[in-house]
Design a protein around this motif. Structure first.
Motif, PDB file in Angstrom:
ATOM      1  N   GLY A  97      -9.786  16.318 -16.945  1.00 31.85           N
ATOM      2  CA  GLY A  97      -8.550  15.892 -16.005  1.00 31.85           C
ATOM      3  C   GLY A  97      -8.334  14.776 -15.491  1.00 31.85           C
ATOM      4  O   GLY A  97      -8.661  14.256 -14.445  1.00 31.85           O
ATOM      5  N   ALA A  98     -10.395  14.667 -16.215  1.00 29.85           N
ATOM      6  CA  ALA A  98     -10.415  12.703 -15.526  1.00 29.85           C
ATOM      7  C   ALA A  98      -8.815  11.695 -15.715  1.00 29.85           C
ATOM      8  O   ALA A  98      -8.448  11.580 -16.803  1.00 29.85           O
ATOM      9  N   ASP A  99      -8.721  11.465 -14.753  1.00 31.74           N
ATOM     10  CA  ASP A  99      -7.308   9.791 -14.967  1.00 31.74           C
ATOM     11  C   ASP A  99      -7.759   8.582 -15.256  1.00 31.74           C
ATOM     12  O   ASP A  99      -7.117   8.658 -16.190  1.00 31.74           O
ATOM     13  N   GLU A 100      -8.779   8.442 -15.388  1.00 33.82           N
ATOM     14  CA  GLU A 100      -9.738   7.206 -15.985  1.00 33.82           C
ATOM     15  C   GLU A 100     -10.694   7.187 -16.823  1.00 33.82           C
ATOM     16  O   GLU A 100     -11.260   8.040 -16.368  1.00 33.82           O
ATOM     17  N   TYR A 101     -10.976   6.775 -17.667  1.00 33.25           N
ATOM     18  CA  TYR A 101     -12.663   6.625 -18.030  1.00 33.25           C
ATOM     19  C   TYR A 101     -13.248   5.485 -18.816  1.00 33.25           C
ATOM     20  O   TYR A 101     -12.620   4.956 -19.714  1.00 33.25           O
ATOM     21  N   ILE A 102     -14.690   4.918 -17.964  1.00 27.65           N
ATOM     22  CA  ILE A 102     -14.428   3.931 -18.308  1.00 27.65           C
ATOM     23  C   ILE A 102     -15.802   4.028 -19.032  1.00 27.65           C
ATOM     24  O   ILE A 102     -16.727   4.275 -17.576  1.00 27.65           O
ATOM     25  N   THR A 103     -16.467   3.416 -19.615  1.00 28.14           N
ATOM     26  CA  THR A 103     -17.503   3.274 -20.676  1.00 28.14           C
ATOM     27  C   THR A 103     -18.741   2.114 -19.508  1.00 28.14           C
ATOM     28  O   THR A 103     -18.214   1.279 -19.470  1.00 28.14           O
ATOM     29  N   LYS A 104     -19.473   2.389 -19.382  1.00 27.58           N
ATOM     30  CA  LYS A 104     -20.646   1.162 -18.733  1.00 27.58           C
ATOM     31  C   LYS A 104     -20.725   0.931 -20.598  1.00 27.58           C
ATOM     32  O   LYS A 104     -21.477   1.820 -21.012  1.00 27.58           O
ATOM     33  N   PRO A 105     -21.764  -1.035 -20.496  1.00 30.02           N
ATOM     34  CA  PRO A 105     -21.391  -2.013 -18.751  1.00 30.02           C
ATOM     35  C   PRO A 105     -20.003  -2.269 -19.419  1.00 30.02           C
ATOM     36  O   PRO A 105     -19.647  -1.725 -20.315  1.00 30.02           O
ATOM     37  N   PHE A 106     -19.645  -2.543 -18.298  1.00 25.01           N
ATOM     38  CA  PHE A 106     -18.120  -2.631 -17.525  1.00 25.01           C
ATOM     39  C   PHE A 106     -17.777  -4.009 -16.809  1.00 25.01           C
ATOM     40  O   PHE A 106     -18.633  -4.700 -15.943  1.00 25.01           O
ATOM     41  N   GLU A 107     -16.740  -4.369 -17.311  1.00 29.19           N
ATOM     42  CA  GLU A 107     -16.370  -5.484 -16.235  1.00 29.19           C
ATOM     43  C   GLU A 107     -15.406  -5.646 -14.662  1.00 29.19           C
ATOM     44  O   GLU A 107     -15.272  -4.251 -14.892  1.00 29.19           O
ATOM     45  N   PRO A 108     -15.577  -6.182 -13.679  1.00 29.11           N
ATOM     46  CA  PRO A 108     -14.961  -5.674 -11.699  1.00 29.11           C
ATOM     47  C   PRO A 108     -14.079  -5.180 -12.379  1.00 29.11           C
ATOM     48  O   PRO A 108     -13.174  -4.556 -12.457  1.00 29.11           O
ATOM     49  N   ILE A 109     -13.257  -6.321 -13.358  1.00 32.67           N
ATOM     50  CA  ILE A 109     -12.082  -6.166 -13.767  1.00 32.67           C
ATOM     51  C   ILE A 109     -11.726  -4.718 -13.967  1.00 32.67           C
ATOM     52  O   ILE A 109     -10.865  -3.962 -13.580  1.00 32.67           O
ATOM     53  N   ASP A 110     -11.774  -4.239 -14.766  1.00 33.40           N
ATOM     54  CA  ASP A 110     -12.286  -3.073 -15.662  1.00 33.40           C
ATOM     55  C   ASP A 110     -12.081  -1.924 -14.654  1.00 33.40           C
ATOM     56  O   ASP A 110     -10.642  -0.302 -14.191  1.00 33.40           O
ATOM     57  N   LEU A 111     -12.820  -2.215 -13.677  1.00 32.82           N
ATOM     58  CA  LEU A 111     -12.769  -1.082 -12.275  1.00 32.82           C
ATOM     59  C   LEU A 111     -12.008  -1.272 -11.763  1.00 32.82           C
ATOM     60  O   LEU A 111     -10.632   0.254 -11.234  1.00 32.82           O
TER      61      LEU A 111
END
Length: 121
Positions: A97-111
């Motif tokens: 049910g996740a709306d977004e999925y971000i993998t580390k490491p990430f840039e501030p703009i991604d979040l």
């Protein structure tokens, strides 16, 4: 002001997320493990929940799945932020049910982009 829960067991990652979001004027709450996150979700009305996957006691996938099954919390957007990069992990996160999925490491703009997208829904 939007209330955001960040469930992250790494102090470094929690501080990184805090540094990115504090400029946006979000009211941030922090949990260091899955059980603490669950307790906060029961007590507070969050506009957004950011979950790490690998945490003590309960993982982010479990919390996300439980939130999306619960009538009271099913409409709260969830962003998973994790080091689990495999396509199967991303697929599993979306299935929970996740709306977004971000993998580390990430840039501030991604979040920031993911947060704005989730809060517009």
């Amino acid at each position: 002001m939007y209330k955001v829960l960040v469930a992250e067991d790494s102090n470094v990652d929690a501080k990184y997320i805090e540094s990115i979001l504090k400029e946006g004027g979000y009211e941030l709450f922090f949990a260091k493990d899955g059980e603490e996150a669950e307790e906060l979700i029961k007590r507070e009305n969050f506009d957004l929940v950011i979950l790490d996957v690998v945490m003590p006691k309960k993982n982010g996938f479990q919390i996300c799945r439980e939130m999306k099954k619960n009538e009271k919390t099913k409409n709260i957007p969830v962003i998973i932020v994790t080091s689990k990069k495999e396509e199967a992990d991303k697929y599993w996160g979306k299935m929970q049910g996740a709306d977004e999925y971000i993998t580390k490491p990430f840039e501030p703009i991604d979040l920031l982009v993911a947060v704005k997208k989730c809060l517009k829904k």
